[in-house]
Scaffold this motif. Structure first.
Motif, PDB file in Angstrom:
ATOM      1  N   ALA A   1     -33.338  -5.952  28.243  1.00  0.00           N
ATOM      2  CA  ALA A   1     -34.502  -5.922  29.131  1.00  0.00           C
ATOM      3  C   ALA A   1     -34.752  -4.494  29.620  1.00  0.00           C
ATOM      4  N   HIS A   2     -33.692  -3.775  29.924  1.00  0.00           N
ATOM      5  CA  HIS A   2     -33.798  -2.385  30.362  1.00  0.00           C
ATOM      6  C   HIS A   2     -34.385  -1.511  29.248  1.00  0.00           C
ATOM      7  N   GLU A   3     -34.007  -1.778  28.000  1.00  0.00           N
ATOM      8  CA  GLU A   3     -34.498  -0.995  26.864  1.00  0.00           C
ATOM      9  C   GLU A   3     -35.969  -1.272  26.567  1.00  0.00           C
ATOM     10  N   VAL A   4     -36.363  -2.552  26.652  1.00  0.00           N
ATOM     11  CA  VAL A   4     -37.733  -2.938  26.298  1.00  0.00           C
ATOM     12  C   VAL A   4     -38.722  -2.593  27.399  1.00  0.00           C
ATOM     13  N   TRP A   5     -38.306  -2.782  28.670  1.00  0.00           N
ATOM     14  CA  TRP A   5     -39.215  -2.528  29.802  1.00  0.00           C
ATOM     15  C   TRP A   5     -38.566  -1.548  30.786  1.00  0.00           C
ATOM     16  N   PRO A   6     -38.391  -0.314  30.383  1.00  0.00           N
ATOM     17  CA  PRO A   6     -37.706   0.647  31.264  1.00  0.00           C
ATOM     18  C   PRO A   6     -38.462   0.927  32.561  1.00  0.00           C
ATOM     19  N   SER A   7     -39.794   0.792  32.527  1.00  0.00           N
ATOM     20  CA  SER A   7     -40.538   1.050  33.764  1.00  0.00           C
ATOM     21  C   SER A   7     -40.343  -0.063  34.779  1.00  0.00           C
ATOM     22  N   ARG A   8     -40.094  -1.268  34.298  1.00  0.00           N
ATOM     23  CA  ARG A   8     -39.876  -2.400  35.206  1.00  0.00           C
ATOM     24  C   ARG A   8     -38.404  -2.532  35.596  1.00  0.00           C
ATOM     25  N   PHE A   9     -37.533  -2.093  34.693  1.00  0.00           N
ATOM     26  CA  PHE A   9     -36.095  -2.161  34.966  1.00  0.00           C
ATOM     27  C   PHE A   9     -35.489  -0.781  34.746  1.00  0.00           C
ATOM     28  N   PRO A  10     -35.676   0.117  35.693  1.00  0.00           N
ATOM     29  CA  PRO A  10     -35.186   1.496  35.510  1.00  0.00           C
ATOM     30  C   PRO A  10     -33.664   1.609  35.494  1.00  0.00           C
ATOM     31  N   THR A  11     -32.996   0.606  36.034  1.00  0.00           N
ATOM     32  CA  THR A  11     -31.524   0.613  36.024  1.00  0.00           C
ATOM     33  C   THR A  11     -31.024  -0.732  35.508  1.00  0.00           C
ATOM     34  N   MET A  12     -29.783  -0.729  35.078  1.00  0.00           N
ATOM     35  CA  MET A  12     -29.179  -1.969  34.615  1.00  0.00           C
ATOM     36  C   MET A  12     -29.083  -2.979  35.755  1.00  0.00           C
ATOM     37  N   ALA A  13     -28.804  -2.483  36.946  1.00  0.00           N
ATOM     38  CA  ALA A  13     -28.678  -3.366  38.107  1.00  0.00           C
ATOM     39  C   ALA A  13     -29.980  -4.098  38.381  1.00  0.00           C
TER      40      ALA A  13
END
Length: 278
Positions: free
Chosen positions: A72-84
């Motif tokens: 999810a972090h890889e596909v949507w980095p703007s929505r999930f900027p961190t793994m947390a």
């Protein structure tokens, strides 16, 4: 080769997720292609190449949003900027769909028509042959086809309507002019929003062009009588051969006494007396 045979050859496991999908596509193809003016082998090849890629030749008919936090972090980095930030949505498809696909404006105009605080992202996730996504996309298909895919999203994966919904989306996205120009890059951009999977789409296009050829397409679909194997009837059991009943024993008499009877005893005495005189 007939269109249905080509479809079976290129989608060898096309019914694995939806039973009868390939037959449904083949049966509806003549009317659908005529309705939407997909009237040359080139256009059919472009439509089928995009559908083949988008739905994985019948395997990926509904978008799978069961992602790990890392993905999810890889596909949507703007929505999930961190793994947390991605962790709460890991392996939670509904929550993830609503997070990444729902808009922030009340009418959802900033995100495919999906309204905030609703299940729109989940209900209108990618579905069908062209992976129609978003409330706006579903509403366009509904308006063009007359099928209520907004209130019944799974109509998009019904074998009877699968092809029409896919072609409708292809048309709505503005792909047709580029397909006529044999421009697979811009067909892909219009349908996908980018060029994800472009190499695979090109490969599908080559395969469909080769299979369909340049002449008129044969849309003949074998009748049920031709495709349904004949079930052999059970053989009629033969009648058993008639047997002649054994002859009934003769009735007891003086010359033929029954065993253990008085007649047999007297007969034995007489036989002994007269037998000795001989």
């Amino acid at each position: 080769m007939a269109f249905i045979n080509t479809l079976y050859n290129l989608w060898p496991n096309g019914d694995q997720k939806i039973r009868g999908l390939r037959d449904g596509i083949a049966a509806s193809a003549p009317a659908v292609f005529k309705k939407y003016k997909i009237d040359t082998p080139l256009l059919v090849a472009h439509v089928m190449a995009q559908i083949s890629h988008e739905c994985g030749a019948g395997h990926d008919i509904v978008e799978n949003l069961n992602y790990t936090a890392q993905r999810a972090h890889e596909v949507w980095p703007s929505r999930f900027p961190t793994m947390a930030s991605a962790e709460p949505y890991a392996h939670n498809p509904r929550a993830l769909a609503n997070k990444v696909y729902n808009g922030t404006k009340p009418d959802g105009s900033d995100r495919m028509g999906n309204r905030p605080g609703t299940d729109d992202g989940w209900n209108f996730r990618g579905r069908g042959g062209s992976q129609t996504t978003g409330r706006d996309g579903y509403e366009r298909v509904a308006k063009q086809t007359g099928l209520d895919v907004v209130n019944n999203p799974d109509i998009l994966i019904d074998p009877k309507f699968f092809l029409e919904c896919s072609v409708s989306d292809f048309i709505n996205c503005g792909c047709l002019p580029y397909a006529k120009a044999d421009d697979v890059v811009n067909v892909t951009k219009r349908l996908n929003g980018g060029t994800i999977g472009l190499d695979q789409r090109k490969e599908w296009l080559v395969r469909w062009k080769k299979a369909l050829g340049e002449g008129p397409i044969d849309f003949t679909v074998p009748s049920e009588a031709q495709t349904t194997p004949t079930v052999p009837t059970a053989p009629t059991p033969s009648k058993p051969a008639s047997t002649v009943p054994p002859p009934k024993p003769s009735a007891p008499s003086v010359t033929n006494p029954s065993p253990g009877s008085l007649g047999e005893f007297i007969a034995s005495i007489l036989s002994a007396i007269f037998g000795k005189k001989k």
